[in-house]
Design a protein around this motif. Structure first.
Motif, PDB file in Angstrom:
ATOM      1  N   LYS A 127       0.800  -1.251  -0.030  1.00  0.00           N
ATOM      2  CA  LYS A 127       0.107  -0.018  -0.098  1.00  0.00           C
ATOM      3  C   LYS A 127       0.726   1.135  -0.034  1.00  0.00           C
ATOM      4  N   THR A 128       0.665   2.119  -0.861  1.00  0.00           N
ATOM      5  CA  THR A 128       1.567   3.285  -0.948  1.00  0.00           C
ATOM      6  C   THR A 128       0.929   4.653  -0.193  1.00  0.00           C
ATOM      7  N   LYS A 129       1.836   5.616   0.298  1.00  0.00           N
ATOM      8  CA  LYS A 129       1.657   6.481   1.054  1.00  0.00           C
ATOM      9  C   LYS A 129       1.792   7.852   0.247  1.00  0.00           C
ATOM     10  N   THR A 130       0.870   8.677   0.543  1.00  0.00           N
ATOM     11  CA  THR A 130       1.453  10.189  -0.184  1.00  0.00           C
ATOM     12  C   THR A 130       2.194  10.881   0.569  1.00  0.00           C
ATOM     13  N   LEU A 131       3.166  11.377  -0.009  1.00  0.00           N
ATOM     14  CA  LEU A 131       4.179  12.026   0.691  1.00  0.00           C
ATOM     15  C   LEU A 131       3.811  13.785   0.769  1.00  0.00           C
ATOM     16  N   PRO A 132       4.047  14.347   1.924  1.00  0.00           N
ATOM     17  CA  PRO A 132       3.632  15.557   2.215  1.00  0.00           C
ATOM     18  C   PRO A 132       4.349  16.636   1.119  1.00  0.00           C
ATOM     19  N   GLU A 133       5.352  16.410   0.677  1.00  0.00           N
ATOM     20  CA  GLU A 133       5.911  17.428  -0.554  1.00  0.00           C
ATOM     21  C   GLU A 133       6.636  16.496  -1.615  1.00  0.00           C
ATOM     22  N   THR A 134       6.996  17.047  -2.747  1.00  0.00           N
ATOM     23  CA  THR A 134       7.647  16.330  -3.761  1.00  0.00           C
ATOM     24  C   THR A 134       9.067  15.839  -3.466  1.00  0.00           C
ATOM     25  N   GLN A 135       9.118  14.503  -3.650  1.00  0.00           N
ATOM     26  CA  GLN A 135      10.764  14.208  -3.524  1.00  0.00           C
ATOM     27  C   GLN A 135      11.185  14.063  -4.874  1.00  0.00           C
ATOM     28  N   GLU A 136      11.947  15.030  -5.293  1.00  0.00           N
ATOM     29  CA  GLU A 136      12.259  15.228  -6.716  1.00  0.00           C
ATOM     30  C   GLU A 136      13.263  14.480  -7.267  1.00  0.00           C
ATOM     31  N   ARG A 137      14.276  13.508  -6.381  1.00  0.00           N
ATOM     32  CA  ARG A 137      14.863  12.509  -7.062  1.00  0.00           C
ATOM     33  C   ARG A 137      14.567  11.074  -6.171  1.00  0.00           C
ATOM     34  N   LEU A 138      14.445  10.264  -6.956  1.00  0.00           N
ATOM     35  CA  LEU A 138      14.016   8.924  -6.580  1.00  0.00           C
ATOM     36  C   LEU A 138      15.243   8.524  -5.488  1.00  0.00           C
ATOM     37  N   VAL A 139      14.592   8.089  -4.208  1.00  0.00           N
ATOM     38  CA  VAL A 139      15.465   7.291  -3.454  1.00  0.00           C
ATOM     39  C   VAL A 139      14.836   6.332  -2.581  1.00  0.00           C
ATOM     40  N   TYR A 140      15.769   5.400  -2.067  1.00  0.00           N
ATOM     41  CA  TYR A 140      15.454   4.158  -1.361  1.00  0.00           C
ATOM     42  C   TYR A 140      16.027   4.378   0.267  1.00  0.00           C
ATOM     43  N   ASN A 141      14.910   4.271   0.892  1.00  0.00           N
ATOM     44  CA  ASN A 141      15.441   4.497   2.541  1.00  0.00           C
ATOM     45  C   ASN A 141      15.254   2.846   3.019  1.00  0.00           C
ATOM     46  N   LEU A 142      16.126   2.753   3.858  1.00  0.00           N
ATOM     47  CA  LEU A 142      16.166   1.415   4.780  1.00  0.00           C
ATOM     48  C   LEU A 142      15.364   1.961   6.294  1.00  0.00           C
ATOM     49  N   HIS A 143      14.577   1.266   6.798  1.00  0.00           N
ATOM     50  CA  HIS A 143      13.895   1.442   7.925  1.00  0.00           C
ATOM     51  C   HIS A 143      14.194   0.237   9.054  1.00  0.00           C
ATOM     52  N   LYS A 144      13.748   0.404  10.150  1.00  0.00           N
ATOM     53  CA  LYS A 144      13.881  -0.782  11.077  1.00  0.00           C
ATOM     54  C   LYS A 144      13.194  -1.713  10.626  1.00  0.00           C
ATOM     55  N   ASN A 145      11.689  -1.524  10.007  1.00  0.00           N
ATOM     56  CA  ASN A 145      10.970  -2.542   9.614  1.00  0.00           C
ATOM     57  C   ASN A 145      10.785  -2.800   8.001  1.00  0.00           C
ATOM     58  N   GLY A 146      11.746  -2.497   7.134  1.00  0.00           N
ATOM     59  CA  GLY A 146      11.679  -2.577   5.892  1.00  0.00           C
ATOM     60  C   GLY A 146      12.489  -1.467   4.891  1.00  0.00           C
ATOM     61  N   PHE A 147      11.902  -1.258   3.786  1.00  0.00           N
ATOM     62  CA  PHE A 147      12.581  -0.131   3.153  1.00  0.00           C
ATOM     63  C   PHE A 147      11.229   0.515   2.550  1.00  0.00           C
ATOM     64  N   SER A 148      11.693   1.689   1.706  1.00  0.00           N
ATOM     65  CA  SER A 148      10.770   2.453   0.957  1.00  0.00           C
ATOM     66  C   SER A 148      11.319   3.113  -0.226  1.00  0.00           C
ATOM     67  N   LEU A 149      10.594   2.962  -1.272  1.00  0.00           N
ATOM     68  CA  LEU A 149      10.995   3.867  -2.484  1.00  0.00           C
ATOM     69  C   LEU A 149      10.169   5.198  -2.464  1.00  0.00           C
ATOM     70  N   ASP A 150      10.770   6.375  -2.540  1.00  0.00           N
ATOM     71  CA  ASP A 150      10.006   7.708  -2.324  1.00  0.00           C
ATOM     72  C   ASP A 150      10.316   8.300  -3.684  1.00  0.00           C
ATOM     73  N   TRP A 151       9.431   8.937  -4.396  1.00  0.00           N
ATOM     74  CA  TRP A 151       9.564   9.851  -5.626  1.00  0.00           C
ATOM     75  C   TRP A 151       8.223  10.399  -5.905  1.00  0.00           C
ATOM     76  N   ASP A 152       8.621  11.631  -6.389  1.00  0.00           N
ATOM     77  CA  ASP A 152       7.473  12.643  -6.600  1.00  0.00           C
ATOM     78  C   ASP A 152       6.547  12.606  -5.406  1.00  0.00           C
ATOM     79  N   LYS A 153       5.225  12.333  -5.368  1.00  0.00           N
ATOM     80  CA  LYS A 153       4.352  12.422  -4.391  1.00  0.00           C
ATOM     81  C   LYS A 153       4.137  11.041  -3.666  1.00  0.00           C
TER      82      LYS A 153
END
Length: 161
Positions: A127-153
């Protein structure tokens, strides 16, 4: 004289920053060492979802080579087992509802042009989530419970246990 002009031109081209630079994120998630290698495109004012990246079509989840995901231990991704190994990582974006995250056994491939569903190791719905502001460059982030791809909104979180 021609040779020296050619050499200067080649050097000038090499100095240009890449449109979608390579990036790597590594870390430990729930006891597994995770490495994600990807190329990072920018929004640059474009319509990303349903525009540059089509809905309902397998996407390389980055630019250039397919994104790779590597784990040194068996893990649970969204509750399903993914054996230790290196995989190409794809997404199927959806206009509505959950997106499909794909871990494919063919780790080395250019984009999704030769993607074969028969080589999928694992498919999960996320399930995707909406970002509060535009993420200009695609980025992957690791978190304690997994990872996310963030890009655009859009943020695409994937749970790992």
């Amino acid at each position: 004289m021609f040779v020296s002009i050619f050499c200067v031109n080649v050097m000038a081209q090499e100095a240009k920053p890449k449109a979608s630079p390579a990036a790597t994120v590594t870390g430990n998630v729930n006891g597994a060492n995770i490495t994600i290698n990807y190329s990072s495109p920018a929004v640059k004012g474009r319509k990303i979802w349903g525009g540059l990246e089509a809905y309902d079509k397998v996407w390389r989840a980055g630019a250039n080579d397919a994104t790779t995901f590597e784990t040194d231990k068996d893990i649970k991704v969204e509750g399903k087992t993914l054996p230790a190994g290196k995989y190409s990582f794809f997404l199927i974006p959806r206009e509505n509802g959950k997106w499909t995250a794909i871990f494919n056994k063919e780790a080395k491939q250019w984009g999704a042009f030769k993607y074969e569903e028969a080589k999928d190791q694992l498919r999960v719905e996320v399930k995707t989530k909406t970002l509060p502001e535009t993420q200009e460059r695609l980025v992957y982030n690791l978190h304690k419970n997994g990872f996310s791809l963030d890009w655009d909104k859009i943020s695409v979180p994937v749970t790992i246990k």
